[in-house]
Motif scaffolding. Structure first.
Motif, PDB file in Angstrom:
ATOM      1  N   ARG A 108      92.295  22.223  48.404  1.00 44.65           N
ATOM      2  CA  ARG A 108      90.946  22.171  48.402  1.00 44.65           C
ATOM      3  C   ARG A 108      90.334  23.355  49.234  1.00 44.65           C
ATOM      4  NH1 ARG A 108      88.860  16.422  49.722  1.00 44.65           N
ATOM      5  NH2 ARG A 108      89.362  16.021  47.363  1.00 44.65           N
ATOM      6  N   ARG A 109      89.929  24.383  48.574  1.00 48.49           N
ATOM      7  CA  ARG A 109      89.458  25.537  49.501  1.00 48.49           C
ATOM      8  C   ARG A 109      88.108  25.793  48.792  1.00 48.49           C
ATOM      9  NH1 ARG A 109      92.199  28.511  52.534  1.00 48.49           N
ATOM     10  NH2 ARG A 109      90.830  30.095  52.118  1.00 48.49           N
ATOM     11  N   GLY A 110      87.603  24.661  48.727  1.00 46.21           N
ATOM     12  CA  GLY A 110      86.319  24.616  47.815  1.00 46.21           C
ATOM     13  C   GLY A 110      84.964  25.551  47.991  1.00 46.21           C
ATOM     14  N   PHE A 111      84.925  26.207  49.035  1.00 43.88           N
ATOM     15  CA  PHE A 111      83.672  26.637  49.297  1.00 43.88           C
ATOM     16  C   PHE A 111      83.412  28.189  48.731  1.00 43.88           C
ATOM     17  CE2 PHE A 111      86.459  27.787  53.036  1.00 43.88           C
ATOM     18  CZ  PHE A 111      86.197  29.200  53.101  1.00 43.88           C
ATOM     19  N   ALA A 112      84.410  28.767  48.399  1.00 41.42           N
ATOM     20  CA  ALA A 112      84.314  30.184  47.613  1.00 41.42           C
ATOM     21  C   ALA A 112      84.918  30.469  46.426  1.00 41.42           C
ATOM     22  CB  ALA A 112      84.760  31.208  48.685  1.00 41.42           C
ATOM     23  N   PRO A 113      84.414  29.691  45.297  1.00 40.48           N
ATOM     24  CA  PRO A 113      85.111  29.675  43.908  1.00 40.48           C
ATOM     25  C   PRO A 113      84.966  30.897  43.301  1.00 40.48           C
ATOM     26  CG  PRO A 113      83.170  28.112  43.955  1.00 40.48           C
ATOM     27  CD  PRO A 113      83.349  28.765  45.295  1.00 40.48           C
ATOM     28  N   VAL A 114      85.825  31.240  42.513  1.00 40.48           N
ATOM     29  CA  VAL A 114      85.837  32.604  41.745  1.00 40.48           C
ATOM     30  C   VAL A 114      85.719  31.963  40.172  1.00 40.48           C
ATOM     31  CG1 VAL A 114      87.414  34.094  40.861  1.00 40.48           C
ATOM     32  CG2 VAL A 114      87.164  34.033  43.169  1.00 40.48           C
ATOM     33  N   VAL A 115      85.216  32.874  39.247  1.00 35.79           N
ATOM     34  CA  VAL A 115      84.975  32.437  37.851  1.00 35.79           C
ATOM     35  C   VAL A 115      86.259  32.863  36.984  1.00 35.79           C
ATOM     36  CG1 VAL A 115      83.546  32.433  35.941  1.00 35.79           C
ATOM     37  CG2 VAL A 115      82.366  32.355  38.329  1.00 35.79           C
TER      38      VAL A 115
ATOM     39  N   HIS B  81      83.592  47.513  42.402  1.00 38.47           N
ATOM     40  CA  HIS B  81      83.724  48.695  43.376  1.00 38.47           C
ATOM     41  C   HIS B  81      84.423  48.352  44.507  1.00 38.47           C
ATOM     42  CE1 HIS B  81      79.752  49.861  41.799  1.00 38.47           C
ATOM     43  NE2 HIS B  81      79.355  48.875  41.883  1.00 38.47           N
ATOM     44  N   CYS B  82      85.314  47.409  44.275  1.00 34.38           N
ATOM     45  CA  CYS B  82      86.461  47.350  45.344  1.00 34.38           C
ATOM     46  C   CYS B  82      87.453  46.420  44.795  1.00 34.38           C
ATOM     47  CB  CYS B  82      85.903  46.831  46.950  1.00 34.38           C
ATOM     48  SG  CYS B  82      85.367  45.175  46.986  1.00 34.38           S
ATOM     49  N   SER B  83      88.526  45.948  45.597  1.00 31.75           N
ATOM     50  CA  SER B  83      89.587  45.052  44.874  1.00 31.75           C
ATOM     51  C   SER B  83      89.267  43.594  45.306  1.00 31.75           C
ATOM     52  CB  SER B  83      90.879  45.736  45.435  1.00 31.75           C
ATOM     53  OG  SER B  83      90.988  46.178  46.709  1.00 31.75           O
ATOM     54  N   ALA B  84      88.424  43.252  45.748  1.00 29.94           N
ATOM     55  CA  ALA B  84      88.052  41.903  46.112  1.00 29.94           C
ATOM     56  C   ALA B  84      87.655  40.848  44.741  1.00 29.94           C
ATOM     57  CB  ALA B  84      86.931  41.655  47.139  1.00 29.94           C
ATOM     58  N   LYS B  85      87.459  39.808  44.910  1.00 28.35           N
ATOM     59  CA  LYS B  85      86.854  39.001  43.850  1.00 28.35           C
ATOM     60  C   LYS B  85      85.657  38.656  43.905  1.00 28.35           C
ATOM     61  CE  LYS B  85      90.944  38.561  41.499  1.00 28.35           C
ATOM     62  NZ  LYS B  85      91.038  39.297  39.965  1.00 28.35           N
ATOM     63  N   LEU B  86      84.993  38.289  42.927  1.00 26.64           N
ATOM     64  CA  LEU B  86      83.376  37.876  43.405  1.00 26.64           C
ATOM     65  C   LEU B  86      83.601  36.489  43.508  1.00 26.64           C
ATOM     66  CD1 LEU B  86      81.723  40.417  40.428  1.00 26.64           C
ATOM     67  CD2 LEU B  86      82.008  40.554  42.984  1.00 26.64           C
ATOM     68  N   VAL B  87      82.735  36.000  44.237  1.00 21.96           N
ATOM     69  CA  VAL B  87      82.442  34.673  44.439  1.00 21.96           C
ATOM     70  C   VAL B  87      81.128  34.158  43.658  1.00 21.96           C
ATOM     71  CG1 VAL B  87      81.766  32.790  46.108  1.00 21.96           C
ATOM     72  CG2 VAL B  87      83.456  34.600  46.648  1.00 21.96           C
ATOM     73  N   VAL B  88      81.203  32.992  42.944  1.00 19.97           N
ATOM     74  CA  VAL B  88      80.239  32.419  42.349  1.00 19.97           C
ATOM     75  C   VAL B  88      79.365  31.525  43.238  1.00 19.97           C
ATOM     76  CG1 VAL B  88      81.372  30.477  41.468  1.00 19.97           C
ATOM     77  CG2 VAL B  88      79.430  31.249  40.111  1.00 19.97           C
ATOM     78  N   HIS B  89      77.974  31.781  42.852  1.00 23.03           N
ATOM     79  CA  HIS B  89      76.953  31.096  43.709  1.00 23.03           C
ATOM     80  C   HIS B  89      76.240  30.516  42.716  1.00 23.03           C
ATOM     81  CE1 HIS B  89      77.730  32.822  47.883  1.00 23.03           C
ATOM     82  NE2 HIS B  89      78.484  33.812  47.041  1.00 23.03           N
ATOM     83  N   LEU B  90      76.502  29.143  42.299  1.00 26.56           N
ATOM     84  CA  LEU B  90      75.958  28.429  41.144  1.00 26.56           C
ATOM     85  C   LEU B  90      74.321  28.414  41.309  1.00 26.56           C
ATOM     86  CD1 LEU B  90      78.567  26.017  40.012  1.00 26.56           C
ATOM     87  CD2 LEU B  90      78.076  27.956  39.043  1.00 26.56           C
ATOM     88  N   MET B  91      73.986  28.029  42.380  1.00 31.21           N
ATOM     89  CA  MET B  91      72.440  27.861  42.505  1.00 31.21           C
ATOM     90  C   MET B  91      71.920  29.049  42.027  1.00 31.21           C
ATOM     91  SD  MET B  91      72.222  24.784  43.978  1.00 31.21           S
ATOM     92  CE  MET B  91      70.585  24.589  44.903  1.00 31.21           C
ATOM     93  N   GLU B  92      72.216  30.136  42.597  1.00 35.22           N
ATOM     94  CA  GLU B  92      71.307  31.465  42.193  1.00 35.22           C
ATOM     95  C   GLU B  92      71.917  32.113  40.968  1.00 35.22           C
ATOM     96  OE1 GLU B  92      71.649  33.690  46.170  1.00 35.22           O
ATOM     97  OE2 GLU B  92      72.803  32.028  46.445  1.00 35.22           O
ATOM     98  N   ARG B  93      73.025  31.646  40.369  1.00 31.41           N
ATOM     99  CA  ARG B  93      73.538  32.100  39.058  1.00 31.41           C
ATOM    100  C   ARG B  93      74.119  33.747  39.350  1.00 31.41           C
ATOM    101  NH1 ARG B  93      74.542  30.830  34.652  1.00 31.41           N
ATOM    102  NH2 ARG B  93      75.220  28.648  34.782  1.00 31.41           N
ATOM    103  N   LYS B  94      74.627  33.521  40.651  1.00 28.83           N
ATOM    104  CA  LYS B  94      75.124  35.049  40.941  1.00 28.83           C
ATOM    105  C   LYS B  94      76.584  35.102  41.101  1.00 28.83           C
ATOM    106  CE  LYS B  94      71.211  37.768  42.182  1.00 28.83           C
ATOM    107  NZ  LYS B  94      70.004  37.204  42.859  1.00 28.83           N
ATOM    108  N   LEU B  95      77.298  36.211  40.997  1.00 27.06           N
ATOM    109  CA  LEU B  95      78.577  36.714  41.489  1.00 27.06           C
ATOM    110  C   LEU B  95      78.200  37.481  42.490  1.00 27.06           C
ATOM    111  CD1 LEU B  95      80.411  37.198  38.137  1.00 27.06           C
ATOM    112  CD2 LEU B  95      80.407  35.313  39.524  1.00 27.06           C
TER     113      LEU B  95
END
Ligand code: ADP
Ligand code: ZN
Ligand code: ZN
Length: 727
Positions: free
Chosen positions: A423-430, A443-457
């Motif tokens: 359970r590493r729930g707080f930073a889910p990737v799509v 732009h970099c080698s990181a993964k984008l985190v989904v923020h469901l409320m704002e519908r943003k990565l």
């Protein structure tokens, strides 16, 4: 006023540098003193100033005086001050705050502490030459007893009740003196005969000379602790002290008991943050005065002064609890290595799943590796690991048929199972369930985190943002969703589907009570549990006896994560939980539910191939420009408003950019856990392939940022995390 009369004092305030005070009596470096500081009286420690760390103006007319020298204890030893100085320098934390973090709470207060002198009394030459007159029979008897060798106060009192007074008188007259308390002669409890691998490892360690870090890489239950115990015995026999660092959760009564049984005559001291102040202080002082032989403790024990230090052991060296996450953000393992270097001794880092940092150090030849590949006793076989492909299976509340069946079988056989929920729930990737696409940053080698409320990565490394795509950008499948979903209600679902099972949940909530673990062990060993359900906590070194089945759910969430360490941690955790299966006579079984059965991580898990997967992860990290390929520091800022933190960091970046030779600065980006305790957090990442280049920039950073922060008012706070472990 001569310069000699003003000294530098470190105090526990969030300001760089030390402070000048006047003194009437001569004071030495390491002495605790009581000083006025603004309207307060504080405890301070006299130090030699760090060159370059600004000494505030020394206009002697304005200098205040040291109020009292707290000399009930000797000055803090040089080895302690040197370690503190190194930590302050490396983590770019104020010297005073570093020093006071390293001290037990009681010694941080402006009051004197005395320690009963337990050293024995011995006759001096004068005492030898002047026996008491024959008519003072009792005194003569005491004197004669001293002829046989030094006597402790207790021993002397056993001779004559008045011994205390006489010995004190003789001490004042120069007839007796206190001599160092000798370490007790080593006694060894029972121990098993080592197997070949253990013996080979021990032989290599015994040949170690001077400073040398060792990695003892042994699978769970391979007998690493047994090897430490043998090595520790050598040190104790040579009258040297030993420091053993263990993760918070592994410092169990069972472990302390194991040490106490092995070294029944030795003085073992435990150090951790939940001890009562008095107890902590006592152990610390005993260690410092050479009157403790073994110190076992959590990360804070790395600062314990040990004048006869001969060996350091760091068990489960990969464990996250060795890194302090606030204030002085130190890594106890790394400080321990520095300490071993300074003392010129061996340090053994043990783990079934060493950190990639340590693996890289082995690769570079800085650390030497020893391997234990077999279990030390019982069923020598490792568990069978099977992957349960959930792509085309119907899951009920996240639970697939094969796992449910396996649980039922164990239940019928009255064997205990463990359900491990990642359970590493707080930073889910799509991710796309059809083709395996995951949301990477352009732009970099990181993964984008989904923020469901704002519908943003959102990228938490460089700050990039984009809308959540309506369908998979690679294959067009509309079924894209956050990884690791659906583990939340699992426990209640389990209980509903297997109503006859006795389920015991282990997580932060159920283990926060002081005696919680005793109760858990009692139930587990008493056969009162059929299914253990738990999170990360269960992955650590607990021995729950025979677990015939380990089921892993929700592991995919750690495969692709915004935190580049997530796959290392997941692999390490899965290796550790798998190691819980079948420890005694029967080989266990491990079932892992996944949508990515072909993923290299799971393939390596099935093959029990730590080395192979670690090498490929290391490779990936180097290519992506992540540690240990590069060195990082995080500059964090927090404020009730995100905008303020971001503006501050943008200004900081502008100010630092011209000075950042060979250092890449990214951000500001919101922190992974952006909101904490009503405050919004953002960060800049500073990174460089050269540690020296990074630290040159960090050297100029604190004064610069203090100046900048002043223009933002009190609401804004900033902190620096060198070698950050968590984002
Ligand atoms: P680790 O620290 O690698 O998990 P331990 O040292 O705790 O392993 O050993 C696991 C178990 O095996 C313990 O119960 C220990 O007493 C036992 N053990 C270790 N070495 C031996 C040995 N050579 N012979 C028999 N039992 C052993
Ligand atoms: Zn797709
Ligand atoms: Zn990015």
């Amino acid at each position: 006023m001569s310069e000699r009369d003003s000294v530098q004092v470190a105090v526990d305030v969030p300001l760089a540098g030390t402070f000048s005070y006047l003194t009437e009596s001569p004071v030495m470096s390491g002495m605790r003193v009581c000083v006025p500081f603004g309207p307060r009286r504080l405890c301070g420690v006299v130090v030699t100033p760090i060159p370059g760390e600004g000494v505030p103006d020394c206009d002697s007319a304005k200098l205040k005086r040291i109020e009292m020298v707290l000399d009930g204890l000797p000055p803090l030893p040089e080895e302690f001050l040197a370690l503190v100085r190194f930590a302050a320098d490396y983590y770019h934390h104020p010297l005073g705050q570093t020093l006071f973090t390293a001290l037990p709470t009681t010694l941080r207060e402006p009051r004197d502490i005395k320690r009963p002198d337990r050293r024995p009394f011995a006759l001096t030459a004068q005492g030898l030459a002047e026996p008491p007159p024959a008519r003072q029979k009792a005194r003569l008897a005491l004197w004669q007893a001293l002829l046989d060798g030094p006597l402790t106060l207790e021993a002397a009192k056993a001779h004559t009740p008045q011994a205390g007074k006489w010995l004190a008188d003789w001490l004042a007259e120069g007839k007796t003196e206190r001599v160092a308390l000798e370490p007790p002669a080593l006694q060894l409890g029972e121990s098993p005969a080592l197997n070949d691998e253990q013996q080979a490892a021990l032989d290599a360690l015994r040949r170690s000379e001077g400073f040398q870090p060792w990695l003892l890489h042994g699978i769970t239950g391979s007998g690493k602790t047994e090897v430490y115990l043998r090595l520790i015995a050598d040190s104790l026999a040579a009258r040297r002290q030993v420091l053993v660092l263990v993760p918070e959760i592994n410092l169990t009564p069972q472990l302390i008991d194991r040490f106490a049984r092995r070294f029944p005559a030795s003085r073992i001291v435990v150090q951790h943050s939940h001890l009562a102040d008095g107890e902590r202080l006592q152990g610390w002082l005993d260690a410092w005065h050479g009157e403790a032989d073994v110190v076992i403790g959590t990360r804070l024990s790395v600062f314990t002064p040990l004048p006869r230090l001969g060996l350091i052991v760091v068990d489960e060296e990969h464990d996250g609890s060795f890194k302090q996450q606030d204030g002085l953000r130190y890594h106890a393992r790394d400080l321990a290595v520095w300490r071993a270097r300074r003392a010129g001794i061996a340090i053994v880092l043990g783990s079934a799943t060493p950190s990639l940092e340590t693996v890289a150090n082995v690769e570079a030849g800085r650390y030497q590796k020893l391997a234990l590949s077999r279990r030390a006793h019982g069923a020598a076989r490792l568990p069978d690991v099977r992957l349960v492909d959930t792509r085309r299976k119907k899951l009920v509340e996240g639970l697939g048929e094969p796992v449910l069946e396996a649980l039922k079988t164990r239940l019928a056989r009255k064997e205990m199972s463990l359900v491990f929920i990642n359970r590493r729930g707080f930073a889910p990737v799509v991710a796309c369930t059809a083709c395996g696409w995951t949301s990477g940053c352009p732009h970099c080698s990181a993964k984008l985190v989904v923020h469901l409320m704002e519908r943003k990565l959102r990228c938490h490394h460089c700050g990039w943002e984009e809308p959540v795509p309506p369908a998979c950008p690679d294959c067009g499948d509309p079924d894209i969703k956050p990884l690791g979903e659906g583990t939340q209600r699992l426990e209640s679902a389990l209980q509903r589907m297997l109503p006859e099972a006795r389920v015991l949940r282990i997580d932060r909530d159920t283990t926060s009570r002081k005696d919680a673990w005793d109760e858990i062990y009692r139930k587990v060993n008493g056969g009162e549990v059929d299914i253990l359900v738990g999170t990360q906590m269960l992955a650590k070194g607990h021995d729950f006896g025979t677990l015939s089945l380990v089921a892993v759910l929700g592991a995919d969430g750690g495969l692709y994560s915004a935190d580049f360490r997530a796959s290392e941690r997941l692999f390490s955790q899965l290796m550790q939980v798998a190691g819980r299966a079948g420890r005694a006579e029967s080989p266990g079984e491990v079932l892992v539910q996944t949508q990515w059965p072909d993923h290299p991580l799971y393939q390596a898990l099935v093959a029990h191939d730590f080395d192979g997967y670690a090498a490929s992860l290391l490779n990936e990290r180097r290519q992506a420009g992540f540690p240990p390929g590069v060195f990082q520091a995080l500059l964090r800022a927090d404020s009730p408003q995100l905008a303020q933190a971001t503006v501050f960091l943008r200004e900081a970046r502008q100010a630092l950019e011209p000075l950042a030779e060979g250092v890449l600065i990214s951000g500001p980006a919101p922190a992974l856990m952006a909101r904490l305790a009503q405050r919004e957090r953002a960060q800049l990442v500073l990174e460089s392939p050269q540690r020296a280049a990074l630290h040159r920039l960090l050297d100029v950073l604190p004064p610069l940022l203090d100046g900048l922060a002043k223009t933002h008012g009190r609401a804004l706070r900033w902190s620096l995390d060198v070698d950050p472990q968590d984002w």
